[in-house]
Design an enzyme around this catalytic site. Sequence first.
Site, mmCIF file in Angstrom:
data_model
loop_
_atom_site.group_PDB
_atom_site.id
_atom_site.type_symbol
_atom_site.label_atom_id
_atom_site.label_comp_id
_atom_site.label_asym_id
_atom_site.label_seq_id
_atom_site.Cartn_x
_atom_site.Cartn_y
_atom_site.Cartn_z
ATOM 1 N N GLU A 1 -2.196 -12.090 8.645
ATOM 2 C CA GLU A 1 -3.101 -11.058 8.146
ATOM 3 C C GLU A 1 -2.377 -10.190 7.113
ATOM 4 O O GLU A 1 -1.995 -9.070 7.423
ATOM 5 C CB GLU A 1 -3.598 -10.208 9.317
ATOM 6 C CG GLU A 1 -4.363 -11.019 10.334
ATOM 7 C CD GLU A 1 -4.653 -10.214 11.603
ATOM 8 O OE1 GLU A 1 -4.831 -8.992 11.510
ATOM 9 O OE2 GLU A 1 -4.684 -10.837 12.670
ATOM 10 N N GLY B 1 -0.440 -5.363 8.381
ATOM 11 C CA GLY B 1 -0.393 -6.123 7.151
ATOM 12 C C GLY B 1 0.966 -5.995 6.500
ATOM 13 O O GLY B 1 1.760 -5.116 6.803
ATOM 14 N N TYR C 1 -4.003 11.249 4.191
ATOM 15 C CA TYR C 1 -2.712 11.335 4.905
ATOM 16 C C TYR C 1 -1.510 11.379 3.958
ATOM 17 O O TYR C 1 -0.444 10.861 4.260
ATOM 18 C CB TYR C 1 -2.549 10.235 5.947
ATOM 19 C CG TYR C 1 -3.013 8.846 5.548
ATOM 20 C CD1 TYR C 1 -2.204 8.009 4.805
ATOM 21 C CD2 TYR C 1 -4.261 8.374 5.940
ATOM 22 C CE1 TYR C 1 -2.617 6.750 4.446
ATOM 23 C CE2 TYR C 1 -4.690 7.106 5.595
ATOM 24 C CZ TYR C 1 -3.852 6.299 4.843
ATOM 25 O OH TYR C 1 -4.286 5.043 4.504
ATOM 26 N N CYS D 1 -14.103 19.101 -5.529
ATOM 27 C CA CYS D 1 -14.286 20.466 -5.042
ATOM 28 C C CYS D 1 -14.028 20.614 -3.549
ATOM 29 O O CYS D 1 -14.693 21.398 -2.875
ATOM 30 C CB CYS D 1 -15.710 20.946 -5.348
ATOM 31 S SG CYS D 1 -15.745 22.056 -6.743
ATOM 32 N N GLY E 1 -3.348 -8.564 4.690
ATOM 33 C CA GLY E 1 -4.030 -7.309 4.354
ATOM 34 C C GLY E 1 -3.925 -6.971 2.879
ATOM 35 O O GLY E 1 -4.011 -7.838 2.009
ATOM 36 N N ARG E 2 -3.670 -5.703 2.606
ATOM 37 C CA ARG E 2 -3.692 -5.211 1.218
ATOM 38 C C ARG E 2 -2.662 -5.905 0.335
ATOM 39 O O ARG E 2 -2.780 -5.877 -0.890
ATOM 40 C CB ARG E 2 -3.436 -3.711 1.221
ATOM 41 C CG ARG E 2 -1.974 -3.354 1.415
ATOM 42 C CD ARG E 2 -1.760 -1.937 1.759
ATOM 43 N NE ARG E 2 -2.194 -1.668 3.126
ATOM 44 C CZ ARG E 2 -2.106 -0.480 3.698
ATOM 45 N NH1 ARG E 2 -1.661 0.528 3.021
ATOM 46 N NH2 ARG E 2 -2.493 -0.300 4.932
HETATM 47 C C1 LIG Z 1 -6.196 -6.286 12.662
HETATM 48 C C2 LIG Z 1 -5.612 -5.918 11.336
HETATM 49 N N1 LIG Z 1 -4.936 -6.847 10.627
HETATM 50 C C3 LIG Z 1 -4.388 -6.548 9.413
HETATM 51 C C4 LIG Z 1 -4.475 -5.282 8.865
HETATM 52 C C5 LIG Z 1 -3.797 -4.998 7.557
HETATM 53 O O1 LIG Z 1 -4.591 -4.662 6.505
HETATM 54 P P1 LIG Z 1 -4.133 -3.580 5.404
HETATM 55 O O2 LIG Z 1 -2.716 -3.857 5.000
HETATM 56 O O3 LIG Z 1 -5.084 -3.807 4.286
HETATM 57 O O4 LIG Z 1 -4.256 -2.224 6.059
HETATM 58 C C6 LIG Z 1 -5.190 -4.300 9.566
HETATM 59 C C7 LIG Z 1 -5.323 -2.934 9.005
HETATM 60 O O5 LIG Z 1 -4.748 -1.999 9.457
HETATM 61 C C8 LIG Z 1 -5.764 -4.621 10.839
HETATM 62 O O6 LIG Z 1 -6.412 -3.686 11.562
#
Ligand SMILES: Cc1ncc(COP(=O)(O)O)c(C=O)c1O
Length: 276
Positions: free
Chosen positions: A145, A103, A189, A216, A147-148
Amino acid sequence: HVQLSTRTKMFCGCELSFGKEPNVHTCPICLGHPGTLPVPNASAVRQALEMPGLEVVGLHVHLGSPLFELEPYREAVDVLLAFAAEMGKKHGLKLDELSPGGGFAVQYMEGQAPPAIGEYAEAIVSGLTEGCRKHGLPLPRLIIEPGRAIVARAGVALYTVGASKEVPGVRRFVSVDGGIADNIRPPLYESQYSALVASKALETRRERVTIAGRYCESGDILMRDADLAPLDAGDSHAFFCTHSNEVRLKLCEGSEDVEEYFSHWISRIVYAGTKD
Ligand SMILES: Cc1ncc(COP(=O)(O)O)c(C=O)c1O
Ligand SMILES: [Zn+2]
């Protein structure tokens, strides 16, 4: 998930057999070492193409997330297109869709400079058009993609400060009313976030503290040795960029208070979600 009926693994030449000790058939590629170049298994693609009821629509690669560099996207697109051209000639693969994965990076810390969305688009699209020309392929449908990157900056987590404990010669621990259960990334991590004592946003003094969660567990640490405004019980501790990881948004009663707290950040934050 599928069990492959190929001789080797999906992305490397390691033998694919079952029943051996764990971690026997491994190499730098399947261990994910930096600098290695996975290559898709041609036999797996051929078998998928031949399988009745299975329609191969395209190729996808996951490069890792979040990626601050653009070059890997260009390289990945070229690798996928070269492979698609080869599979097209050998087995009749028609590349209708291509995804260079994700992402996109987000700015977790001050000083980090992720590429703008337009720069990702430019790198991917120019790589795709050049590559299709080079490999004699029609343009496939492009899947991205992000992602976040779509949502991470849309939220901020507010924790309330509780008890604190000084371990002489080691560090000062300050506990908050959240932790590993709502923000798993730092304990898991050691990912780092920009943070601010929201209730003392304009305070210039700094104190080195370690922010501990409430659960805890010895690993429940949200920030280690962070320089923050002096924290007292009841203060609000804000973590930016937390909308992407299941953080329950602990917004104060009424968004006006929040805007006041974050007077010098507010232009960069869009509040989203509901209370708690
Ligand atoms: C196949 C795939 N695409 C895109 C992403 C990106 O998503 P994010 O930035 O939310 O981790 C991921 C996550 O690692 C993923 O496994
Ligand atoms: Zn391997």
